[in-house]
Design an enzyme around this catalytic site. Structure first.
Site, PDB file in Angstrom:
ATOM      1  N   GLY A   1      63.541  20.460 -21.201  1.00  0.00           N
ATOM      2  CA  GLY A   1      63.202  20.365 -19.816  1.00  0.00           C
ATOM      3  C   GLY A   1      62.207  19.358 -19.446  1.00  0.00           C
ATOM      4  O   GLY A   1      61.057  19.876 -19.089  1.00  0.00           O
TER       5      GLY A   1
ATOM      6  N   GLY B   1      60.985  17.585 -17.388  1.00  0.00           N
ATOM      7  CA  GLY B   1      60.859  17.090 -15.967  1.00  0.00           C
ATOM      8  C   GLY B   1      59.461  16.930 -15.780  1.00  0.00           C
ATOM      9  O   GLY B   1      58.649  16.138 -16.470  1.00  0.00           O
ATOM     10  N   SER B   2      58.779  17.728 -14.431  1.00  0.00           N
ATOM     11  CA  SER B   2      57.442  17.210 -14.321  1.00  0.00           C
ATOM     12  C   SER B   2      56.629  17.966 -15.447  1.00  0.00           C
ATOM     13  O   SER B   2      55.600  17.169 -16.250  1.00  0.00           O
ATOM     14  CB  SER B   2      57.022  17.919 -12.710  1.00  0.00           C
ATOM     15  OG  SER B   2      57.826  17.073 -11.790  1.00  0.00           O
TER      16      SER B   2
ATOM     17  N   ALA C   1      51.810  19.404 -12.149  1.00  0.00           N
ATOM     18  CA  ALA C   1      52.601  17.883 -12.679  1.00  0.00           C
ATOM     19  C   ALA C   1      53.650  17.480 -11.689  1.00  0.00           C
ATOM     20  O   ALA C   1      54.293  18.362 -11.055  1.00  0.00           O
ATOM     21  CB  ALA C   1      53.303  18.221 -13.962  1.00  0.00           C
TER      22      ALA C   1
ATOM     23  N   LYS D   1      50.483  36.025 -11.329  1.00  0.00           N
ATOM     24  CA  LYS D   1      50.912  34.787 -11.183  1.00  0.00           C
ATOM     25  C   LYS D   1      52.111  35.126 -10.331  1.00  0.00           C
ATOM     26  O   LYS D   1      52.293  34.215  -9.245  1.00  0.00           O
ATOM     27  CB  LYS D   1      51.348  33.795 -12.640  1.00  0.00           C
ATOM     28  CG  LYS D   1      51.886  32.690 -12.138  1.00  0.00           C
ATOM     29  CD  LYS D   1      51.230  31.444 -12.668  1.00  0.00           C
ATOM     30  CE  LYS D   1      51.407  29.951 -11.767  1.00  0.00           C
ATOM     31  NZ  LYS D   1      52.294  29.100 -12.752  1.00  0.00           N
TER      32      LYS D   1
ATOM     33  N   SER E   1      55.831  24.292  -5.058  1.00  0.00           N
ATOM     34  CA  SER E   1      57.208  23.642  -5.610  1.00  0.00           C
ATOM     35  C   SER E   1      58.346  23.961  -4.765  1.00  0.00           C
ATOM     36  O   SER E   1      59.213  23.262  -4.456  1.00  0.00           O
ATOM     37  CB  SER E   1      57.343  24.086  -7.028  1.00  0.00           C
ATOM     38  OG  SER E   1      57.290  25.605  -6.872  1.00  0.00           O
TER      39      SER E   1
HETATM   40  N1  LIG Z   1      55.657  21.211 -11.962  1.00  0.00           N
HETATM   41  C1  LIG Z   1      54.439  22.015 -11.905  1.00  0.00           C
HETATM   42  O1  LIG Z   1      53.186  21.468 -11.602  1.00  0.00           O
HETATM   43  C2  LIG Z   1      54.541  23.506 -12.320  1.00  0.00           C
HETATM   44  C3  LIG Z   1      55.665  23.948 -12.787  1.00  0.00           C
HETATM   45  N2  LIG Z   1      55.813  25.210 -13.266  1.00  0.00           N
HETATM   46  C4  LIG Z   1      57.134  25.841 -13.602  1.00  0.00           C
HETATM   47  O2  LIG Z   1      57.489  25.309 -14.770  1.00  0.00           O
HETATM   48  C5  LIG Z   1      59.182  25.169 -14.583  1.00  0.00           C
HETATM   49  C6  LIG Z   1      59.667  23.561 -14.573  1.00  0.00           C
HETATM   50  O3  LIG Z   1      59.026  22.996 -13.248  1.00  0.00           O
HETATM   51  P1  LIG Z   1      59.122  21.447 -12.869  1.00  0.00           P
HETATM   52  O4  LIG Z   1      58.799  20.755 -14.252  1.00  0.00           O
HETATM   53  O5  LIG Z   1      58.452  21.434 -11.865  1.00  0.00           O
HETATM   54  O6  LIG Z   1      60.671  21.412 -12.775  1.00  0.00           O
HETATM   55  P2  LIG Z   1      61.443  20.096 -13.109  1.00  0.00           P
HETATM   56  O7  LIG Z   1      62.696  19.922 -12.148  1.00  0.00           O
HETATM   57  O8  LIG Z   1      60.952  18.569 -12.736  1.00  0.00           O
HETATM   58  O9  LIG Z   1      61.913  19.733 -14.508  1.00  0.00           O
HETATM   59  C7  LIG Z   1      62.842  20.476 -15.177  1.00  0.00           C
HETATM   60  C8  LIG Z   1      63.684  19.587 -15.951  1.00  0.00           C
HETATM   61  O10 LIG Z   1      64.531  19.875 -16.847  1.00  0.00           O
HETATM   62  C9  LIG Z   1      65.653  19.147 -16.758  1.00  0.00           C
HETATM   63  N3  LIG Z   1      66.735  20.010 -17.308  1.00  0.00           N
HETATM   64  C10 LIG Z   1      67.372  21.208 -17.018  1.00  0.00           C
HETATM   65  N4  LIG Z   1      68.432  21.313 -17.936  1.00  0.00           N
HETATM   66  C11 LIG Z   1      68.410  20.504 -18.730  1.00  0.00           C
HETATM   67  C12 LIG Z   1      69.416  20.429 -19.621  1.00  0.00           C
HETATM   68  N5  LIG Z   1      70.374  21.329 -20.106  1.00  0.00           N
HETATM   69  N6  LIG Z   1      69.320  19.159 -20.566  1.00  0.00           N
HETATM   70  C13 LIG Z   1      68.337  18.511 -20.527  1.00  0.00           C
HETATM   71  N7  LIG Z   1      67.185  18.649 -19.321  1.00  0.00           N
HETATM   72  C14 LIG Z   1      67.415  19.449 -18.362  1.00  0.00           C
HETATM   73  C15 LIG Z   1      65.786  18.856 -15.422  1.00  0.00           C
HETATM   74  O11 LIG Z   1      66.871  18.018 -14.940  1.00  0.00           O
HETATM   75  P3  LIG Z   1      67.809  18.411 -13.531  1.00  0.00           P
HETATM   76  O12 LIG Z   1      67.047  18.616 -12.402  1.00  0.00           O
HETATM   77  O13 LIG Z   1      68.600  17.156 -13.616  1.00  0.00           O
HETATM   78  O14 LIG Z   1      68.800  19.554 -13.892  1.00  0.00           O
HETATM   79  C16 LIG Z   1      64.500  18.597 -14.911  1.00  0.00           C
HETATM   80  O15 LIG Z   1      64.177  17.038 -15.203  1.00  0.00           O
HETATM   81  C17 LIG Z   1      59.447  25.870 -13.188  1.00  0.00           C
HETATM   82  O16 LIG Z   1      59.701  27.176 -13.752  1.00  0.00           O
HETATM   83  C18 LIG Z   1      58.166  25.780 -12.484  1.00  0.00           C
HETATM   84  O17 LIG Z   1      57.715  26.930 -11.656  1.00  0.00           O
HETATM   85  C19 LIG Z   1      54.772  26.093 -13.471  1.00  0.00           C
HETATM   86  C20 LIG Z   1      53.366  25.595 -13.252  1.00  0.00           C
HETATM   87  C21 LIG Z   1      53.164  24.029 -12.761  1.00  0.00           C
HETATM   88  C1  LIG Z   2      50.460  27.946  -7.600  1.00  0.00           C
HETATM   89  C2  LIG Z   2      51.442  27.078  -6.773  1.00  0.00           C
HETATM   90  C3  LIG Z   2      51.553  28.001  -5.492  1.00  0.00           C
HETATM   91  C4  LIG Z   2      50.920  25.598  -6.419  1.00  0.00           C
HETATM   92  O1  LIG Z   2      51.349  25.050  -5.431  1.00  0.00           O
HETATM   93  C5  LIG Z   2      52.767  26.919  -7.386  1.00  0.00           C
HETATM   94  O2  LIG Z   2      52.570  27.362  -8.437  1.00  0.00           O
HETATM   95  C6  LIG Z   2      54.016  26.428  -7.072  1.00  0.00           C
HETATM   96  O3  LIG Z   2      54.000  25.456  -6.009  1.00  0.00           O
HETATM   97  O4  LIG Z   2      54.976  26.471  -7.542  1.00  0.00           O
END
Ligand SMILES: NC(=O)C1=CN([C@@H]2O[C@H](COP(=O)(O)OP(=O)(O)OC[C@H]3O[C@@H](n4cnc5c(N)ncnc54)[C@H](OP(=O)(O)O)[C@@H]3O)[C@@H](O)[C@H]2O)C=CC1
Ligand SMILES: CC(C)(CO)C(=O)C(=O)O
Length: 296
Positions: free
Chosen positions: A7, A9-10, A122, A178, A248
């Site tokens: 995954g 992504g961010s 991120a 959390k 988010s």
């Molecule tokens: N971003 C942040 O600052 C924070 C995020 N989190 C948590 O972390 C988790 C991820 O968040 P975030 O990074 O923002 O999400 P994103 O959507 O940015 O990242 C997830 C990535 O995984 C990819 N993905 C999903 N399924 C597959 C697969 N089968 N094969 C390859 N790639 C895949 C998605 O692609 P696609 O969208 O095309 O399916 C996407 O690019 C969440 O639970 C979020 O709540 C926690 C703290 C901070």
């Molecule tokens: C901590 C917080 C609320 C920060 O925006 C978050 O985890 C989210 O946006 O998913």
């Protein structure tokens, strides 16, 4: 360590990029991000400045890894668990929000699964580039609490790459704290279309505090020592510290994509022994919006 990030992504790209300073990292993500990382490497901007060259692919390689770090949205965890079955894994760490991820992963994989909470921020800004929007920490440990050699070893690997890390024996309490923060902030900011800071003294703030109190009560029903006051204090502290953030869930609503409401407010509703009217209402409203937008 050989680390597979599922995954990219961010958050996955940020943590994977930071880990690549010290470990052999493979990112599993989507095109065009994966292609750009392969061609030009991965850039981290914002509060961290890093350029690294991890491997990047769209499918899990049939290889051995010391650690799989899971960073997909909660609604993709079951698919992630199935895909990870292709690799030979020594340990799995979820850094996702929501409550059911570790159980889903543990049900499908043989490797020990660790729970994680992450307060790094991120945002994938363009293919190949992720912005660190906030330096935080990863807390990790066995999902049911206590200590384990696997948690120590994974914590050591993260810390060794200068990722701020706490190996914690109280992951159930940390995860519910959390969850209280996310249950309070995410759906309320998404529905009211406001930044997190608007909850500090704005009219929607009391709804966020009530959702957090309900979450703490459900935690206590399940034997976790989380006082209402501690949950409310966590919501207020995070809303103030991230006042300019669009949560988010607000970002998902603005982008018209599916939210993690099932894994956050929905998880509180599912586990409650008595009515949790604020979480029930928030869940129904966000699900109603998702249905209307065709994202669920
Ligand atoms: N971003 C942040 O600052 C924070 C995020 N989190 C948590 O972390 C988790 C991820 O968040 P975030 O990074 O923002 O999400 P994103 O959507 O940015 O990242 C997830 C990535 O995984 C990819 N993905 C999903 N399924 C597959 C697969 N089968 N094969 C390859 N790639 C895949 C998605 O692609 P696609 O969208 O095309 O399916 C996407 O690019 C969440 O639970 C979020 O709540 C926690 C703290 C901070
Ligand atoms: C901590 C917080 C609320 C920060 O925006 C978050 O985890 C989210 O946006 O998913």
């Amino acid at each position: 360590m050989r680390v597979l990030v599922f995954g990219a992504g961010s958050l996955g790209s940020l943590l994977g990029g930071l880990l690549a300073r010290a470990h052999d990292v493979t990112l599993v993500g989507r095109a065009p991000h994966v292609e750009r990382v392969r061609a030009d490497g991965l850039r981290i901007t914002g509060e961290c400045s890093v350029r690294v060259e991890p491997a990047a692919t769209t499918a899990v390689p049939d290889e051995r890894f010391d650690l799989a770090l899971v960073a997909v949205k909660a609604f993709d965890t079951a698919a992630a668990a199935e895909a990870l079955g292709a690799a030979d894994l020594d340990a799995v760490l979820s850094v996702q929000n929501g409550l059911d991820n570790e159980r889903t992963l543990a049900g499908a994989l043989d490797a020990p699964v660790l729970a994680g909470t992450c307060t790094y921020g991120a945002r994938l800004t363009e293919p190949g580039t992720v912005e660190c929007t906030g330096r935080g920490e990863v807390a990790l440990g066995p999902p049911d609490g206590g200590e384990s050699a696997v948690a120590e070893s994974v914590g050591g690997a993260l810390g060794g790459a200068d990722v701020e890390t706490t190996v914690a024996a109280d992951m159930p309490r940390r995860r519910w704290t959390k969850l209280s923060v996310n249950a309070g902030i995410n759906a309320v900011t998404a529905l009211a279309r406001v930044e997190n800071g608007a909850l500090v003294d704005g009219p929607a703030g009391e709804t966020a505090r009530r959702a957090a109190r309900e979450t703490a009560r459900v935690a206590r029903e399940r034997g976790i020592d989380l006082a209402d006051g501690a949950a409310v204090e966590a919501v207020e502290r995070v809303a103030a510290a991230t006042s300019a953030n669009r949560s988010s869930m607000l970002q998902d609503v603005e982008a018209g994509t599916r939210t993690e409401v099932d894994a956050i407010n929905g998880a509180v509703v599912e586990r409650a022994e008595r009515a949790v009217p604020v979480n029930e209402t928030l869940t129904a409203l966000v699900r109603g919006w998702e249905r209307e937008r065709g994202s669920r």
